[in-house]
Design an enzyme around this catalytic site. Structure first.
Site, short mmCIF file in Angstrom:
data_model
loop_
_atom_site.label_atom_id
_atom_site.label_comp_id
_atom_site.label_asym_id
_atom_site.label_seq_id
_atom_site.Cartn_x
_atom_site.Cartn_y
_atom_site.Cartn_z
N ASP A 90 -36.65 16.30 9.74
CA ASP A 90 -35.65 15.14 8.77
C ASP A 90 -36.16 13.90 8.93
OD1 ASP A 90 -33.68 16.69 8.31
OD2 ASP A 90 -32.18 15.82 8.38
N LYS A 152 -31.87 11.07 3.09
CA LYS A 152 -30.95 10.91 4.09
C LYS A 152 -30.00 9.66 4.80
CE LYS A 152 -29.73 12.70 9.09
NZ LYS A 152 -30.12 13.65 9.84
N LYS A 181 -28.37 14.47 1.68
CA LYS A 181 -28.03 14.55 2.21
C LYS A 181 -27.32 13.87 3.57
CE LYS A 181 -28.90 16.53 7.54
NZ LYS A 181 -29.53 16.86 8.23
#
Length: 215
Positions: A90, A152, A181
């Site tokens: 991430d 995300k 996400k």
């Protein structure tokens, strides 16, 4: 949604600056017990977590939480994380590049980290709380063009977390291969279900076990 279906989308997360190995170990035990998608942990704990839980899906963060590391630093972080046992990455984009309007640099950095990840799943944290609507749209284009796996919403360390309106905007502007996400401030079962219903394949959450088991 059943509890099991929600857990299957959760990145069970512990990223506080003061998080201890005992807390990480418990997080990993919970992930195994409840069948979460992954655990998301600081890079410094990857090696120990991999040794203790050989089959667990390990996610970690790169350029976290501010994103203004150099691309070379993020590339090294990513390579090291993979070597330490990370299955998923991430990364935080360089928000300065976004504010400067240099979306070519944003895309190039995502591409560099994707290459460094060596085929591991890549999620791109865009920190929506700091972006204008136009910037969000442009960043969706960058994430899509760079062939990241996920976009995300948030680090959880910014001024706000995941917002339903941003999920809808993402759905309109990301490519068909990019998943979503939601992370930041998601603490209840109702919120998790709402974000899943809105189109999120993953939920970044540190409170999932409490929210789903203490009802």
């Amino acid at each position: 949604m059943t509890k099991e279906e929600i857990f299957a989308r959760v990145d069970h997360t512990a990223l506080k600056a003061t998080v201890t190995w005992a807390e990480i170990y418990t997080l990993c035990e919970e992930a195994v017990a409840y069948g979460t998608a992954s655990v998301c942990i600081p890079p410094a704990y990857l090696s120990r977590a991999r040794q203790a839980f050989p089959k667990l899906n390990l996610c970690t963060v790169i350029g976290f939480p501010l994103g203004y590391n150099t691309t070379a630093a993020k590339v090294f972080e990513t390579q090291d994380a993979v070597a330490q046992g990370a299955n998923e990455i991430d990364m935080v984009i360089n928000l300065g590049d976004v504010k400067n309007g240099d979306f070519g640099a944003v895309r190039a950095e995502i591409e560099a980290v994707r290459a460094a990840a060596g085929g591991k799943l890549l999620k791109v944290i865009v920190e929506t709380c700091y972006l204008t609507e136009e910037e969000k749209v442009r960043v969706c284009e960058c994430v899509t063009q760079a062939k990241a796996d996920y976009i995300k919403t948030s680090t959880g360390f910014g001024s706000a977390g995941a917002q339903p309106a941003d999920i809808e905007l993402f759905r309109q502007h990301i490519g068909p291969e990019v998943k979503i996400k939601a992370a930041g401030g998601i603490r209840t079962r109702a919120a998790m279900e709402a974000f899943c219903a809105a189109g999120c394949d993953r939920i970044g959450c540190s409170a999932a076990v409490k929210a789903l088991t203490e009802e």
